[in-house]
Design an enzyme around this catalytic site. Structure first.
Site, PDB file in Angstrom:
ATOM      1  N   ASP A  86       0.922  -1.242   0.079  1.00 44.08           N
ATOM      2  CA  ASP A  86       0.024  -0.038   0.063  1.00 44.08           C
ATOM      3  C   ASP A  86       0.705   1.221  -0.145  1.00 44.08           C
ATOM      4  OD1 ASP A  86      -3.042   0.665   1.243  1.00 44.08           O
ATOM      5  OD2 ASP A  86      -1.574   2.205   1.132  1.00 44.08           O
ATOM      6  N   ASP A 132      -3.848   2.526  -5.232  1.00 42.77           N
ATOM      7  CA  ASP A 132      -2.467   2.336  -4.517  1.00 42.77           C
ATOM      8  C   ASP A 132      -2.280   1.145  -4.013  1.00 42.77           C
ATOM      9  OD1 ASP A 132      -3.894   3.003  -2.101  1.00 42.77           O
ATOM     10  OD2 ASP A 132      -2.202   4.006  -1.471  1.00 42.77           O
ATOM     11  N   GLU A 133      -2.949   0.017  -3.938  1.00 43.20           N
ATOM     12  CA  GLU A 133      -2.736  -1.150  -3.316  1.00 43.20           C
ATOM     13  C   GLU A 133      -3.040  -2.403  -4.018  1.00 43.20           C
ATOM     14  OE1 GLU A 133      -5.332  -2.128   0.226  1.00 43.20           O
ATOM     15  OE2 GLU A 133      -6.742  -0.440  -0.519  1.00 43.20           O
TER      16      GLU A 133
HETATM   17  P1  TTP Z   1      -5.166   5.226   1.105  1.00 39.72           P
HETATM   18  O1  TTP Z   1      -4.121   4.173   0.855  1.00 39.72           O
HETATM   19  O2  TTP Z   1      -6.437   4.817   2.164  1.00 39.72           O
HETATM   20  O3  TTP Z   1      -4.563   6.586   1.529  1.00 39.72           O
HETATM   21  P2  TTP Z   1      -3.132   7.037   1.266  1.00 39.72           P
HETATM   22  O4  TTP Z   1      -2.371   6.071   0.380  1.00 39.72           O
HETATM   23  O5  TTP Z   1      -3.327   8.464   0.915  1.00 39.72           O
HETATM   24  O6  TTP Z   1      -2.518   7.117   2.829  1.00 39.72           O
HETATM   25  P3  TTP Z   1      -1.900   5.849   3.638  1.00 39.72           P
HETATM   26  O7  TTP Z   1      -0.382   6.100   3.679  1.00 39.72           O
HETATM   27  O8  TTP Z   1      -2.712   5.931   5.028  1.00 39.72           O
HETATM   28  O9  TTP Z   1      -2.218   4.568   2.935  1.00 39.72           O
HETATM   29  O10 TTP Z   1      -5.754   5.550  -0.339  1.00 39.72           O
HETATM   30  C1  TTP Z   1      -5.158   5.668  -1.556  1.00 39.72           C
HETATM   31  C2  TTP Z   1      -5.404   6.957  -2.272  1.00 39.72           C
HETATM   32  O11 TTP Z   1      -6.930   6.865  -3.016  1.00 39.72           O
HETATM   33  C3  TTP Z   1      -5.210   8.340  -1.459  1.00 39.72           C
HETATM   34  O12 TTP Z   1      -3.825   8.783  -1.705  1.00 39.72           O
HETATM   35  C4  TTP Z   1      -6.349   9.203  -2.219  1.00 39.72           C
HETATM   36  C5  TTP Z   1      -7.418   8.077  -2.557  1.00 39.72           C
HETATM   37  N1  TTP Z   1      -8.322   8.446  -1.796  1.00 39.72           N
HETATM   38  C6  TTP Z   1      -9.543   9.161  -1.830  1.00 39.72           C
HETATM   39  O13 TTP Z   1      -9.647   9.834  -3.028  1.00 39.72           O
HETATM   40  N2  TTP Z   1     -10.750   9.226  -0.952  1.00 39.72           N
HETATM   41  C7  TTP Z   1     -10.572   8.433   0.183  1.00 39.72           C
HETATM   42  O14 TTP Z   1     -11.749   8.727   0.878  1.00 39.72           O
HETATM   43  C8  TTP Z   1      -9.406   7.639   0.272  1.00 39.72           C
HETATM   44  C9  TTP Z   1      -9.468   6.752   1.561  1.00 39.72           C
HETATM   45  C10 TTP Z   1      -8.489   7.659  -0.702  1.00 39.72           C
HETATM   46 MG    MG Z   2      -1.977   4.351   0.550  1.00 37.60          MG
END
Ligand code: TTP
Ligand code: MG
Length: 368
Positions: free
Chosen positions: A23, A121-122
């Site tokens: 992730d 992103d995962e």
């Molecule tokens: P996430 O992996 O949930 O968040 P992140 O990568 O920004 O942070 P973390 O380090 O905690 O993993 O989500 C991935 C991407 O998806 C995030 O960068 C933006 C998008 N996203 C949205 O647009 N709206 C949302 O509510 C969420 C949770 C994510």
């Molecule tokens: Mg993330």
């Protein structure tokens, strides 16, 4: 298997696989900071500035500096501004993030072709066998972290375990740039202390119900009889029990781009009354919801197909401006189509419902 005598120690638990969950850290924000290093030490919030939207707009994500002010994903941009007035608000460039996501997938594909992108992103990777003939999933996870850093100048966190559930929980434990391993012999102890909301798929309503039953972490589930939990929570109850016993045999499903998900059946005797039709549509919608959930998909185009007793076949479609995945929402759209286009009093011998316009990467504001 009789549910009343369920003994999870005897349920098959595949411990032979090596699964990695990766992730990206603060993904959208990290890409923006990478491309404009001046932002590096500032709080960066991916949302339109509330002054530009009259306070509408939602935070997609933010970097870890902004998080220290209490800003987080899905919060209104207005509230983010109140918490962090010096934050740099950026509107976000989804096309760019999708192309970075494709580059990340390219890196994964050096190691395995069993890649399931869960969102932009995962991803899950099954590296039980892999292209570099390594026995160590930990080594491969480190290689991936190194490649992503070196080639894309971004960091990610990874979790390694013998199933998808544990790998996903693990990747979230040491963010950013962390690597967490959960070995088979550590799993049960680890799961006892895991907050129940981390048993993914546990929505807000179920969480409230679990709280009322004093179930706050994994081990609290073990105080309940399996049958009782299954009665209370249905499939979720069964799933939580499997997971607290460290079982998740679900496979990494390499993404096939599905164009639509649907269900159709032929009927004999034919459907005659509106009640018959309603029941048939509803049953299809339950199955469609299931398929969507399994693949974590949403859709925005509903199709109703009707074949009448004279074999005349008609399809009717409706595009909606939100993405949906719940059977009730799909049902409403399909029944609307029937009410609008269905021929009254003509017996139906085939009825199908399907949803297309499928997408995984749905932004919060596009959901119902
Ligand atoms: P996430 O992996 O949930 O968040 P992140 O990568 O920004 O942070 P973390 O380090 O905690 O993993 O989500 C991935 C991407 O998806 C995030 O960068 C933006 C998008 N996203 C949205 O647009 N709206 C949302 O509510 C969420 C949770 C994510
Ligand atoms: Mg993330």
């Amino acid at each position: 298997m009789e549910i009343g005598v369920l003994n999870f120690d005897e349920v098959h638990n595949d411990l032979t696989r090596k699964i990695i969950h990766v992730d990206m850290d603060a993904f959208f924000a990290s890409v923006e900071i990478r491309d404009n290093p001046k932002l590096a030490n500032k709080p960066v919030i991916i949302a339109k500035h509330p002054n530009l939207t009259h306070g509408r707009g939602v935070v997609s994500t933010c970097n870890y500096i902004a998080r220290s002010f209490g800003v987080h994903s899905a919060m209104s941009a207005k509230q983010a501004y109140e918490l962090c007035p010096n934050g740099v608000f950026l509107p976000g460039n989804y096309t760019k993030y999708q192309s970075v996501s494709n580059q990340i997938k390219q890196i994964f594909s050096r190691y395995t072709d069993k890649i399931e992108m869960l969102s932009i992103d995962e991803a899950f990777l099954d590296v039980t066998t892999n292209f570099i003939h390594s026995k160590s999933a930990i080594y491969i996870a480190k290689c991936i972290q190194r490649d992503i850093k070196k080639e894309l100048n971004l960091t990610c966190s990874a979790g390694v375990s013998y199933n998808k559930f544990l790998a996903k929980v693990a990747s979230d434990m040491k963010k950013p740039a962390g690597l967490t391993v959960i070995l088979p012999e550590e799993a049960k102890e680890f799961l006892k202390n895991l907050p129940i909301k981390k048993f993914y798929g546990v929505g807000r309503k179920s969480l409230e119900k679990l709280k009322m039953l004093n179930i706050e972490k994994g081990e609290d589930l073990l105080h309940y009889n399996a049958l009782e939990l299954i009665n209370q929570f249905g499939r979720l109850g069964f799933m939580m029990l499997q997971r607290v016993h460290g079982i998740d045999n679900s496979k990494v499903q390499p993404n096939r781009q599905r164009k639509s998900i649907g269900k159709e059946s032929t009927y004999y005797p034919e459907l005659v009354t509106i009640e018959d039709v309603t029941i048939a549509i509803r049953n299809h919608c339950y199955k469609i919801e299931d398929s969507l959930n399994k693949r974590q998909l949403y859709g925005n185009l509903i199709t109703l197909k009707l074949r009448y007793s004279n074999f005349e076949t008609k399809t009717h479609q409706k595009k909606i401006d939100k993405y949906i995945n719940q059977s009730e929402d799909i049902f409403q759209e399909a029944i609307d189509l029937y009410e609008e286009f269905g021929i009254i009093d003509a017996p139906i011998r085939l009825l199908g419902v399907s949803i297309s316009g499928l997408s995984k990467n749905i932004k919060i504001e596009q959901l119902v």
